[in-house]
Design a protein around this motif. Structure first.
Motif, PDB file in Angstrom:
ATOM      1  N   THR A  63      28.696 137.283  17.117  1.00 20.58           N
ATOM      2  CA  THR A  63      29.223 137.922  16.042  1.00 20.58           C
ATOM      3  C   THR A  63      28.158 138.464  15.092  1.00 20.58           C
ATOM      4  O   THR A  63      27.209 137.632  14.712  1.00 20.58           O
ATOM      5  CB  THR A  63      30.203 136.968  14.989  1.00 20.58           C
ATOM      6  N   VAL A  64      28.083 139.993  14.828  1.00 23.04           N
ATOM      7  CA  VAL A  64      27.008 140.374  14.355  1.00 23.04           C
ATOM      8  C   VAL A  64      27.423 141.399  13.150  1.00 23.04           C
ATOM      9  O   VAL A  64      28.574 141.897  13.183  1.00 23.04           O
ATOM     10  CB  VAL A  64      26.067 140.967  15.091  1.00 23.04           C
ATOM     11  N   MET A  65      26.428 141.701  12.296  1.00 24.50           N
ATOM     12  CA  MET A  65      26.649 142.699  11.092  1.00 24.50           C
ATOM     13  C   MET A  65      25.759 144.069  11.927  1.00 24.50           C
ATOM     14  O   MET A  65      24.631 143.768  11.957  1.00 24.50           O
ATOM     15  CB  MET A  65      26.172 142.291   9.886  1.00 24.50           C
ATOM     16  N   THR A  66      26.534 144.865  11.851  1.00 23.73           N
ATOM     17  CA  THR A  66      25.842 146.087  12.688  1.00 23.73           C
ATOM     18  C   THR A  66      25.777 147.484  11.612  1.00 23.73           C
ATOM     19  O   THR A  66      27.008 147.645  10.974  1.00 23.73           O
ATOM     20  CB  THR A  66      26.732 146.511  13.924  1.00 23.73           C
ATOM     21  N   THR A  67      24.669 148.082  11.653  1.00 21.84           N
ATOM     22  CA  THR A  67      24.855 149.270  11.232  1.00 21.84           C
ATOM     23  C   THR A  67      24.221 150.433  11.973  1.00 21.84           C
ATOM     24  O   THR A  67      23.263 150.170  12.901  1.00 21.84           O
ATOM     25  CB  THR A  67      23.723 149.348   9.827  1.00 21.84           C
ATOM     26  N   PHE A  68      24.779 151.529  12.200  1.00 20.57           N
ATOM     27  CA  PHE A  68      24.132 152.680  13.085  1.00 20.57           C
ATOM     28  C   PHE A  68      23.697 153.621  12.109  1.00 20.57           C
ATOM     29  O   PHE A  68      24.194 153.936  11.009  1.00 20.57           O
ATOM     30  CB  PHE A  68      25.503 153.439  13.603  1.00 20.57           C
ATOM     31  N   THR A  69      22.422 154.280  12.234  1.00 18.02           N
ATOM     32  CA  THR A  69      22.226 155.581  11.390  1.00 18.02           C
ATOM     33  C   THR A  69      21.716 156.679  12.253  1.00 18.02           C
ATOM     34  O   THR A  69      21.615 156.473  13.599  1.00 18.02           O
ATOM     35  CB  THR A  69      20.791 155.115  10.878  1.00 18.02           C
ATOM     36  N   LYS A  70      21.980 157.941  11.945  1.00 16.44           N
ATOM     37  CA  LYS A  70      21.768 159.055  12.699  1.00 16.44           C
ATOM     38  C   LYS A  70      20.369 159.406  12.338  1.00 16.44           C
ATOM     39  O   LYS A  70      19.998 159.827  11.406  1.00 16.44           O
ATOM     40  CB  LYS A  70      22.791 160.137  12.335  1.00 16.44           C
TER      41      LYS A  70
END
Length: 132
Positions: A79-86
């Motif tokens: 279980t992770v905290m995820t962030t995507f960036t463009k």
């Protein structure tokens, strides 16, 4: 982001077992993960992207908005905290944080290929996909 839309099949992976080991994944799951050739499908609706990954281990579906952190259950059970960036129209970055480590995934599309570079600490893997 249209460059990512569609399905991508893994054709070659380098050093993924070492990355999984660094993440603390047990040997049985590592063997399953490294022996499969997952297919990733990206769809885009407005500013929300969905990434569906189908592999021998598990099928996962995540939907995200760039720049917004969310809770993710990874295919290997973390279980992770995820962030995507463009980063550009042909490059996206993903950061997965958990108490034990941070995983960085950079996906870049060039022609009919997508290269995903996965880094955990000082260990790096490169996964090469082709568009299907």
């Amino acid at each position: 982001m249209a460059n990512f839309v569609g399905s991508w099949k893994l054709e070659q992976s380098e050093n993924m077992d070492a990355v999984l080991q660094k993440l603390g994944i047990n040997v049985i799951k590592r063997k399953l993960i490294t022996s499969s050739k997952p297919e990733i499908t990206f769809t885009l609706e407005g500013n929300k992207m969905t990434m569906k990954t189908v592999s021998a281990l598990k099928t996962t579906v995540i939907s995200f908005t760039f720049g917004e952190e969310f809770k993710e259950e990874t295919a290997d059970g973390r279980t992770v905290m995820t962030t995507f960036t463009k980063d550009s129209d042909s490059k996206i970055s993903q950061v997965q944080k958990c108490p034990e480590n941070t995983t960085h995934v950079v996906r870049e599309v060039t022609g009919g290929k997508m290269i995903a570079t996965v880094t955990v600490g000082d260990v790096k893997a490169v996964n090469n996909y082709h568009k299907v």
